[in-house]
Scaffold this motif. Structure first.
Motif, short mmCIF file in Angstrom:
data_model
loop_
_atom_site.label_atom_id
_atom_site.label_comp_id
_atom_site.label_asym_id
_atom_site.label_seq_id
_atom_site.Cartn_x
_atom_site.Cartn_y
_atom_site.Cartn_z
N THR A 1 0.87 -1.04 -0.02
CA THR A 1 0.31 -0.18 -0.36
C THR A 1 0.60 1.46 -0.21
N VAL A 2 0.65 2.87 -1.21
CA VAL A 2 1.05 3.77 -0.84
C VAL A 2 0.54 4.06 -0.69
N TYR A 3 1.37 5.93 -0.49
CA TYR A 3 0.52 7.53 -0.01
C TYR A 3 1.11 8.37 -0.77
N LEU A 4 -0.24 8.53 -1.18
CA LEU A 4 -0.05 9.12 -2.85
C LEU A 4 0.32 11.27 -2.34
N HIS A 5 1.31 11.48 -1.64
CA HIS A 5 1.19 12.78 -1.51
C HIS A 5 0.78 14.43 -1.86
N ASP A 6 1.58 13.65 -3.31
CA ASP A 6 1.45 15.08 -4.44
C ASP A 6 -0.20 15.08 -5.12
N THR A 7 -0.92 13.94 -5.02
CA THR A 7 -2.09 14.46 -5.08
C THR A 7 -2.93 14.68 -3.87
N HIS A 8 -4.46 15.09 -4.61
CA HIS A 8 -5.37 14.96 -3.35
C HIS A 8 -6.85 14.70 -2.93
N VAL A 9 -7.67 14.31 -2.56
CA VAL A 9 -8.71 14.77 -3.11
C VAL A 9 -9.11 15.65 -2.02
N VAL A 10 -10.49 16.51 -1.98
CA VAL A 10 -11.32 17.58 -1.12
C VAL A 10 -12.32 16.84 -0.89
N GLN A 11 -12.34 17.19 0.11
CA GLN A 11 -13.36 16.64 0.70
C GLN A 11 -14.27 17.72 1.94
N GLU A 12 -15.48 18.31 2.62
CA GLU A 12 -15.73 18.95 3.28
C GLU A 12 -15.74 18.15 4.38
N ALA A 13 -14.90 19.67 5.42
CA ALA A 13 -14.81 19.94 7.16
C ALA A 13 -15.87 19.67 7.49
N LEU A 14 -16.26 18.90 8.95
CA LEU A 14 -17.09 19.52 10.12
C LEU A 14 -17.55 20.22 10.85
#
Length: 451
Positions: free
Chosen positions: A270-283
């Motif tokens: 399993t790897v982590y993609l630090h140089d891209t992102h997903v945006v979501q709403e904070a609560l």
């Protein structure tokens, strides 16, 4: 050894381990280098979007995917919504053949996110030709309001991610979308506006610094954890876990990390993609934030049952087994700390007051404890504020970064009522999956009433 001495020794070990872990995640975070990208055309991409009452956001999410990744399949799972989610998706499916609606009905529906994803997995599986190369098919899990960055598929296709045949899954970084004025609703009073902005900013700091740092460390220990949003998984890896029930996701409340464990036990990377992102709403609501975090915490506690399997597995590295086990044990260590730290403080104050003759005398003689508390109890959390300012908001002042750090230190204390509530639910056998209400669901309900 007295009870006080024994408790002090346990506290010292816990504090040393914690400070060592903070150091271990901080250094790789500061030294992280950009990852190379790959060609998304080398893979076939399918987005899984589990939905329950997501009428307020799902149309925009489908539109973004169609515009940014027009060749990707979009599978929206309606988990027996009470609103018009299914109708919105069905209308889009008539316009775009890449969009499919996976509809679930009670009593099979509403049994958790994992079961909804399993339904999409079976639907995708049934749509594929028998001779398709399942190694080249990647499933992307998004929340109903999730927005993947334009370079998301290119990063996932890179040589450090799915370009490596040993990679079974990847997780994108997570950013919050509703910062600043977007965190508040029209008509909110001063304190509600201030609280909303505070909570949203703290969640952005949390995901873009502390959690990102944990994931970057996990790159080295080969124990990267998957999240529920921005999660990539190779279809062949899901096949290896599916079994006769055709259900790669299991029944835990933290189905994403549970999937992580099973993938790594099966030998996948399993790897982590630090140089891209997903945006979501904070609560922006304390109540909704605590509800979400209790579910996450209880799910982590449930996954602690896999610690024995992790240590017995030859697929985990030694460091990976230690890091994963520490993460799974953290809620239980917090429970111990919930009792241990106040008890030690009261014992120290009481004993010191007796030996010096008064509380005031002891307090004056113990002023040296203040810098020690600042270094060991405040700095490990407050440091993320200035780092967040430097990396994410360089236009803001240095003092703003200091303020964000202090505010984040205070924000972290929400984990104590969360872990207490999660433990209570675990002990009493309560494991219901509570969906987190979207920020604009109330707006949709108001519009429906007006119509």
């Amino acid at each position: 050894m007295s009870l006080f001495e024994s408790a002090s020794a346990v506290a010292f070990v816990m504090l040393s381990v914690f400070l060592g872990y903070i150091t271990a995640i901080l250094i790789p975070f500061l030294r992280a280098k950009p990852a190379p990208e790959g060609d998304p055309g080398d893979f076939e991409w399918h987005f899984f979007i589990p939905c329950r009452d997501e009428e307020a956001v799902i149309s925009a999410t489908m539109q973004r995917i169609s515009e940014q990744f027009p060749r990707a399949g979009v599978w929206v799972i309606d988990d027996d919504s009470d609103d018009h989610t299914a109708d919105v998706v069905q209308a889009r499916a008539l316009e775009n053949p890449e969009v499919r609606l996976v509809r679930r009905r009670r009593p099979e529906a509403r049994k958790g996110k994992g079961e909804a994803l399993n339904a999409a997995y079976r639907a995708l599986d049934g749509s594929l030709a028998p001779d398709v190369d399942r190694e080249r098919i990647v499933v992307v899990v998004l929340d109903g309001d999730g927005a993947l960055a334009p370079n998301g598929l290119a990063q996932a296709a890179g040589p450090d991610a799915f370009g490596d045949p040993l990679t079974g899954a990847a997780q994108a970084a997570v950013w919050m979308s509703n910062l600043g004025a977007a965190a508040v609703r029209p008509g909110d009073g001063f304190w509600r506006r201030a609280t909303s902005r505070y909570l949203v900013r703290m969640q952005d700091i949390e995901f873009r610094t502390a959690i990102a740092a944990m994931q970057i460390l996990r790159r080295r220990t080969l124990s990267v954890g998957l999240g529920g949003n921005g999660q990539f998984t190779r279809l062949s890896a899901l096949d290896a876990l599916a079994g006769e029930a055709r259900s790669p996701w299991r029944g835990g409340l933290l189905e994403d990390y549970e999937l992580t464990i099973h993938l790594m036990l099966a030998g996948y990377r399993t790897v982590y993609l630090h140089d891209t992102h997903v945006v979501q709403e904070a609560l922006p609501s304390i109540r909704r934030l605590l509800t979400q975090r209790v579910r996450w915490c209880q799910g982590g506690m449930q996954c602690a049952k896999y610690i024995k399997d992790i240590f017995n597995s030859r697929e985990f590295t030694n460091l990976g087994a230690l890091e994963s086990s520490y993460f799974l044990m953290l809620p239980f260590l917090q429970l111990i700390g919930l009792v241990l730290w106040p008890a030690l403080f009261l014992a120290m104050v009481g004993g010191g007051s007796v030996s010096t003759g008064s509380l005031a005398t002891w307090a004056f003689q113990s002023l040296w404890l203040l810098p020690l508390i600042a270094v060991t109890g405040i700095l490990p959390f407050a440091i993320w504020g200035p780092l967040y300012r430097a990396q994410s908001s360089p236009g803001r002042s240095f003092l703003t970064g200091i303020w964000w750090g202090i505010a984040y230190w205070l924000y972290v204390y929400q984990s104590y009522p969360v872990v207490f509530r999660a433990a209570y639910r675990l002990v009493t056998g309560r494991s219901g999956w509570a969906k987190t209400r979207r920020n604009n669901e109330e707006d949709v309900k108001l519009l429906a009433k007006e119509e």
